[in-house]
Design an enzyme around this catalytic site. Structure first.
Site, PDB file in Angstrom:
ATOM      1  N   HIS A  46     -14.058  -1.571  -6.814  1.00  9.26           N
ATOM      2  CA  HIS A  46     -15.080  -0.922  -6.650  1.00  9.26           C
ATOM      3  C   HIS A  46     -14.790   0.725  -6.504  1.00  9.26           C
ATOM      4  O   HIS A  46     -15.838   1.647  -6.656  1.00  9.26           O
ATOM      5  CB  HIS A  46     -16.127  -1.400  -5.682  1.00  9.26           C
ATOM      6  CG  HIS A  46     -15.798  -0.934  -4.225  1.00  9.26           C
ATOM      7  ND1 HIS A  46     -16.795  -1.006  -3.208  1.00  9.26           N
ATOM      8  CD2 HIS A  46     -14.755  -0.689  -3.761  1.00  9.26           C
ATOM      9  CE1 HIS A  46     -16.081  -0.524  -2.051  1.00  9.26           C
ATOM     10  NE2 HIS A  46     -14.973  -0.605  -2.300  1.00  9.26           N
ATOM     11  N   GLY A  75       4.248   1.550  -2.493  1.00 10.50           N
ATOM     12  CA  GLY A  75       4.338   1.725  -3.909  1.00 10.50           C
ATOM     13  C   GLY A  75       2.954   2.224  -4.482  1.00 10.50           C
ATOM     14  O   GLY A  75       1.827   2.291  -3.627  1.00 10.50           O
ATOM     15  N   ASP A  76       2.862   2.277  -5.545  1.00 15.96           N
ATOM     16  CA  ASP A  76       1.623   2.859  -6.542  1.00 15.96           C
ATOM     17  C   ASP A  76       1.016   1.480  -7.018  1.00 15.96           C
ATOM     18  O   ASP A  76       1.843   1.049  -8.149  1.00 15.96           O
ATOM     19  CB  ASP A  76       1.984   3.771  -7.268  1.00 15.96           C
ATOM     20  CG  ASP A  76       0.847   4.342  -8.199  1.00 15.96           C
ATOM     21  OD1 ASP A  76      -0.474   3.806  -8.128  1.00 15.96           O
ATOM     22  OD2 ASP A  76       0.681   5.136  -9.074  1.00 15.96           O
ATOM     23  N   PHE A  77      -0.011   0.808  -6.907  1.00 11.72           N
ATOM     24  CA  PHE A  77      -0.486  -0.144  -7.524  1.00 11.72           C
ATOM     25  C   PHE A  77      -0.890   0.028  -8.829  1.00 11.72           C
ATOM     26  O   PHE A  77      -1.091  -1.120  -9.488  1.00 11.72           O
ATOM     27  CB  PHE A  77      -1.452  -1.146  -6.596  1.00 11.72           C
ATOM     28  CG  PHE A  77      -2.633  -0.185  -6.289  1.00 11.72           C
ATOM     29  CD1 PHE A  77      -3.498   0.285  -7.154  1.00 11.72           C
ATOM     30  CD2 PHE A  77      -3.381  -0.282  -5.069  1.00 11.72           C
ATOM     31  CE1 PHE A  77      -4.514   1.165  -6.942  1.00 11.72           C
ATOM     32  CE2 PHE A  77      -4.484   0.164  -4.510  1.00 11.72           C
ATOM     33  CZ  PHE A  77      -5.177   0.927  -5.519  1.00 11.72           C
ATOM     34  N   ASP A 110       0.940  -1.281  -0.076  1.00  7.19           N
ATOM     35  CA  ASP A 110      -0.032  -0.070   0.077  1.00  7.19           C
ATOM     36  C   ASP A 110       0.998   1.147  -0.174  1.00  7.19           C
ATOM     37  O   ASP A 110       2.129   1.089  -0.179  1.00  7.19           O
ATOM     38  CB  ASP A 110      -0.831  -0.163   1.197  1.00  7.19           C
ATOM     39  CG  ASP A 110      -2.353   0.652   0.925  1.00  7.19           C
ATOM     40  OD1 ASP A 110      -2.316   1.591   0.232  1.00  7.19           O
ATOM     41  OD2 ASP A 110      -3.333  -0.015   1.379  1.00  7.19           O
TER      42      ASP A 110
END
Length: 355
Positions: A256, A237-239, A212
């Site tokens: 969602h 990190g940036d997923f 995350d």
């Protein structure tokens, strides 16, 4: 003589075409407002040992006795509190989860759901209906998650609320799926780590990675469980850009939040990180094609007003997964409102299509 029965029953007897029931439904927003007020004041925390008089309870909670009586009187109509003949209020079994000091507490979840970041946009749903766009940025200066990144207090409400909301569902969901005996499970956007902990407890041969943003991982709770010692790590990190490699990649209550295009990009990042023979598990509500009540239909409108995402049907998930080079293999129901949508790479020969 006073009228009795539900609003619908009264409307049917009165032949007013259901007007009374609709008026009562329009007043429904007052209940969550009262619920939030009681949760903020921690009223339930002061009633573990039996009933207390409003004046005594108000002194303990720093509230006004008359106003507190009126709030609890409404909440008592929902069975959360009860009032005795002396006018004292007690906490009923249905209200125990309002306490902040009990397992399964949902107090933080209630504060998140009724926070202004959801409450105010919901009141402007007509904007979404007319434009097809979220109203969040009309009210707040930035998109939903950017707002949280700049507002530590609001971010804490959200992350604590999600942890509380997930706390009652993590165990049942983890036990609903037959996880492999060995390997690495990566919880993508896993927040405070509650679901990853539940998975590692349910599958003692697995190791886990909690992935995350840095400010989210700062509040993780994996270190509190000695049974998981040595079996987990964190990664920042940036997923949308990159995901740690794993045998099982989990996306719980993530897709969602986002539009289809963003979901496809995220799923492609997961596909690149998936070990041969691995699986991606999308843990989200799956809206059934009928008119039965389902929490997902309520959450879908919160996604519409505050975020840019949506709850999805089976066909919606299959379309997303196919666009990302994945194949929906099956949907595993759980005892909660969420299901496990299992997928594998299209070039992985194992497994069969769940359609």
């Amino acid at each position: 003589m006073s009228d009795t029965g539900t609003a619908g029953e009264r409307a049917a007897r009165g032949g007013d075409g259901g007007g009374a029931a609709l008026v009562e439904a329009a007043l429904g927003f007052v209940f969550p407002a009262a619920l939030r007020a009681a949760a903020l004041a921690r009223v339930a925390d002061h009633l573990p040992e039996g009933p207390r008089a409003p004046a005594e309870l108000a002194a303990a909670t720093g509230t006004d006795p008359a106003a507190l009586t009126r709030v609890l009187r409404l909440l008592a109509t929902r069975g959360l509190f009860g009032e005795d003949e002396q006018g004292r209020f007690r906490l009923e079994a249905a209200g125990q989860a309002l306490r902040s000091d009990v397992p399964g507490s949902v107090r933080d979840a209630i504060l998140m759901i009724t926070d202004r970041t959801f409450w105010l946009p919901a009141g402007r749903m007509d904007h979404c209906l007319n434009t097809g766009e979220s109203v969040f940025e009309e009210i707040f200066p930035q998109p939903f998650f950017d707002h949280f990144a700049q507002d530590a207090e609001t971010a804490a409400v959200f992350h604590d609320g999600m942890a509380a909301m997930s706390g009652v569902e993590n165990g049942p969901i983890a036990h609903a799926y037959d996880f492999p005996k060995t390997g690495t499970v990566v919880d993508v956007g896993g927040g405070q780590g509650g679901f990853l902990a539940a998975v590692l407890r349910a599958a003692p041969g697995l190791d886990g990675v909690l992935y995350d943003r840095t400010h989210v991982l700062a509040g993780h709770q994996l270190g509190d469980d000695e049974a998981l010692a040595g079996r987990w790590s964190t990664a920042e990190g940036d997923f949308f850009a990159d995901v740690p490699r794993g045998d099982i990649l989990v996306l719980k209550r993530i897709l969602h939040d986002w539009q289809d295009e963003s979901c496809v990009g995220l799923l492609r990042a997961c596909r690149r990180a998936l070990a041969p023979g691995g699986r991606i598990l999308v843990v989200d509500a799956v809206i059934a094609p009928d008119n039965r009540p389902h929490q997902a239909k309520d959450l879908d409108l919160l996604m519409m007003t505050s975020l840019v995402g949506r709850e999805r049907t089976y066909d919606d998930f299959r379309t997303l997964l196919t666009a990302a080079g994945l194949r929906l293999t099956r949907v595993v129901p759980t005892p909660t409102v969420l299901s496990i949508v299992e997928a594998q790479a299209l070039d992985d020969a194992s497994g069969t299509d769940g359609s």
